[in-house]
Design an enzyme around this catalytic site. Structure first.
Site, PDB file in Angstrom:
ATOM      1  N   SER A  58       0.849  -1.184   0.000  1.00  0.00           N
ATOM      2  CA  SER A  58       0.000   0.000   0.000  1.00  0.00           C
ATOM      3  C   SER A  58       0.898   1.252   0.000  1.00  0.00           C
ATOM      4  CB  SER A  58      -0.939  -0.043   1.208  1.00  0.00           C
ATOM      5  OG  SER A  58      -1.972   0.893   1.078  1.00  0.00           O
ATOM      6  N   ASP A  77      -8.533  -5.959  -5.201  1.00  0.00           N
ATOM      7  CA  ASP A  77      -8.255  -4.601  -4.711  1.00  0.00           C
ATOM      8  C   ASP A  77      -9.022  -3.570  -5.546  1.00  0.00           C
ATOM      9  OD1 ASP A  77      -7.034  -2.198  -3.798  1.00  0.00           O
ATOM     10  OD2 ASP A  77      -5.129  -3.238  -3.467  1.00  0.00           O
ATOM     11  N   HIS A  82      -8.189  -4.829  -0.885  1.00  0.00           N
ATOM     12  CA  HIS A  82      -6.856  -4.276  -0.666  1.00  0.00           C
ATOM     13  C   HIS A  82      -6.150  -4.860   0.560  1.00  0.00           C
ATOM     14  CE1 HIS A  82      -3.651  -1.326  -0.722  1.00  0.00           C
ATOM     15  NE2 HIS A  82      -3.963  -0.931   0.492  1.00  0.00           N
TER      16      HIS A  82
END
EC number: 2.3.1.31
Lengths: 405, 405
Positions: free
Chosen positions: A175, A355, A384
């Site tokens: 991320s 995601d 995600h």
């Protein structure tokens, strides 16, 4: 690095006892850096990417394992938006956010590699941030500079210098941690041998900026925001967090709910909660103000409550806006040019198939521009957050493509 | 219906002059209902689905075309969350939100059909809502009852009675309008011959509830919300909107930004805005409070500003919570049972292929449970709002499957 740079060992809340610090020279072998214990490097004055200045910036970090004599086994592991340096348990009693993925014999094997995890500047986990004490003794608050991921990288380079790491074996993260990893490769290409950006993007997109804008606005709308200067006292002990339970906790809670939806998936929410009412509550009542909650509402309330108990709202603003600013191509001739110039680095681009915050298509495009091998997928319906919940799925790819020595 | 029910003609803001009203009997032929002019039916007292009560509920509506002698050509057209009864221009100078899709010779052909579009109870477009004057002369505000889509349907049934429409040829709508259409079929199956739910769901899912919760919380967080009682004066003229420019406009703006993202798509945002800065602004500055906006931020600001100029925050809350409550299976043995019982109604289920608020899979499941024919798709990269921007793509399917007589 200035000669006055030193490491200061600090305690994490409750369970971690302070450890002795040392000078960079003393720490070169790093034998006495206990795994998973927070330390702080004072890096001196710093001028930010967008023009702000601070007289002194501390960078907090933890390490696992031992740097070898050639300093060739150092791995830089970068946390996500509300993450922190405590990746794995190590000597501490407190669980880390990637326990099992990082440790002795784990996919990121701390028996073989020296893993370093810094806390991002602007945050609230030991590195200097808006809740830290300014020279006047008050918290920086609204005076904290606009921060970019490039600032994080440049300050982490000072940490690398202090640790005696000229070149990272691998820089990796998920991320925003993946965005930071890619920014490392673009900022210091000669200091990165391998790079693993997971579930991320080379440049925050319009939609990612849009989701972020709403979150920052919710925090600033909160009447307790006070223009950002809501602290009763700054965080003076490194590792302490100012602003917990005060300031715009309701606005921060809304921001977290918003973000959390983007971290998960419709499929997961439907399977876990459906349209069920929270136990003992009734979503139907004569007046809106009297109604009970659906389970999904209670769940989001819980997620919001957890975050506001550990994170400062100003730090959330600073780091969220840093992520909005993320674009490895800025000032470097664009994405294609900079990513195309990194052919000497071994990349492993990874994505989560479900995601919907960092769409897999963005990872595919990134890999194409990098000339990297195939994108490795975490397969999960969760969205995600699969980069946290299902990281083990990358173990094989890491073994084949990154940790081959 | 009570004998005192009457239609009252009212003016829309500025361009629409008032028209004479009439009794239900006088209006049966509907010859003198000018197309696209707002009127109001007083329906008397009403007890809401979830227990609240009002002494008097008005339902505003517009019509196009003429009801035939057999009253067999009436089409009920239901608006979306922030929609209103002004679907098409008609005799008015003001553009409607589905101009070109509804009109003489259009896919919904007002030369052949008598089209009726009511404003939803709880809203702010002429029907009684939280900004309307209560018997004490103040706006209802926080006293307005929790409303469900079943309330909307039951009050619209009173309108149908007054207009002399026993059975609708077709009930149709998009987004929340589609949810209302499906709720009509489930509540009054004997009064619906054909039903066209577009880009919608048979029951709001956990994720749809989650997005809605955030929006309602942003409004309630605004210091100007005042518990819902922020009106300087109620809306006394039907068609007028109380609360514009006062109350929680910042919170409503955040809610709208949030909703708007779910109405569009990443692909569209990327193509339109990318990471461009707004003209004359710089997203990089020494302090966060000094930075300029990205184009996508300016765009969302614009969307928020447009909505707060025409919509009351309390009405947004009431209708959003009504949509959260949406479940045609509630109290009826579940979705499969109720949808499986509607085989006598001709359904056309339609979806937008890029919709990420009402996922196409939900429409497929709905069609399967209804035993309806294939889902008809609007193909566009724009996302959910395709039901507005690209409705014309449904013209052929409507001609083949619905407007065949």
């Amino acid at each position: 690095m200035t000669p006055t740079d030193t490491f200061t060992a600090v305690s994490r809340p409750a369970s971690n006892a302070p450890r002795p610090g040392g000078t960079p020279a003393e720490l070169a072998g790093a034998e006495h850096l206990a795994d998973g214990m927070l330390r702080v490097l004072s890096t001196g004055p710093y001028t930010f990417d967008a023009g702000g200045q601070l007289d002194a910036v501390d960078i907090a970090f933890e390490t696992w394992g031992t740097l070898n004599a050639q300093a060739s086994n150092a791995v830089l592991l970068l946390h996500a938006l509300t993450g922190d340096p405590h990746v794995a348990r190590g000597s501490s009693e407190e669980a880390g956010w990637w326990d099992g993925f990082v440790g002795p014999g784990a996919p990121i094997d701390t028996d073989r590699y020296f893993v370093v995890a810094p806390g991002m500047v602007g945050g609230c986990n030991g590195s200097t941030g808006p809740g830290s004490a300014a020279p006047d003794g008050r918290a920086y608050g609204s005076r904290f500079p606009l921060t970019t991921l490039r600032d994080a990288v440049r300050l982490e380079a000072r940490l690398a210098d202090a640790l005696g790491v000229d070149v990272w074996h691998t820089v990796l993260g998920g991320s925003m941690g993946g965005a930071r990893a890619l920014e490392w490769a673009a900022t210091f290409p000669e200091r990165v041998q391998r790079c693993v950006p997971i579930a991320t993007t080379a440049a925050s997109t319009a939609e990612q900026i849009a989701f972020a804008q709403i979150q920052t606005q919710a925090i600033r709308l909160d009447p307790r925001f006070d223009g950002g200067d809501y602290y009763s006292a700054p965080a003076t002990a490194p590792g302490g967090v100012a602003g917990l339970g005060e300031g715009p906790v309701a606005g921060l809670g809304i921001a977290r709910r918003m973000a959390h939806i983007t971290y998960r998936s419709d499929v997961e929410f439907h399977a876990r909660f459906g349209r069920q009412a929270q136990a003992g509550e009734d979503p139907y009542a004569a007046l809106p103000g009297e109604r009970g909650r659906y389970q999904i509402e209670s769940y989001l309330d819980h997620q919001a409550g957890k975050l506001v108990g550990r994170f400062d709202a100003n730090a959330y603003l600073i780091i969220t806006e840093a992520l909005m600013s993320h674009d490895v191509g800025r000032g470097r001739g664009g994405l294609a040019r900079v990513l195309g110039s990194l052919g000497h680095i071994q990349f492993l681009v990874a994505a989560v198939d479900s995601d919907r915050l960092y769409w897999p298509a963005q990872s595919e495009e990134m890999a194409r521009l990098l000339g990297a091998g195939p994108v490795e997928y975490i397969t999960t319906p969760i969205g995600h957050d699969g980069f946290l919940t299902d990281a083990q799925q990358l173990a094989g790819a890491l073994r084949r493509r990154i940790f081959t020595d």
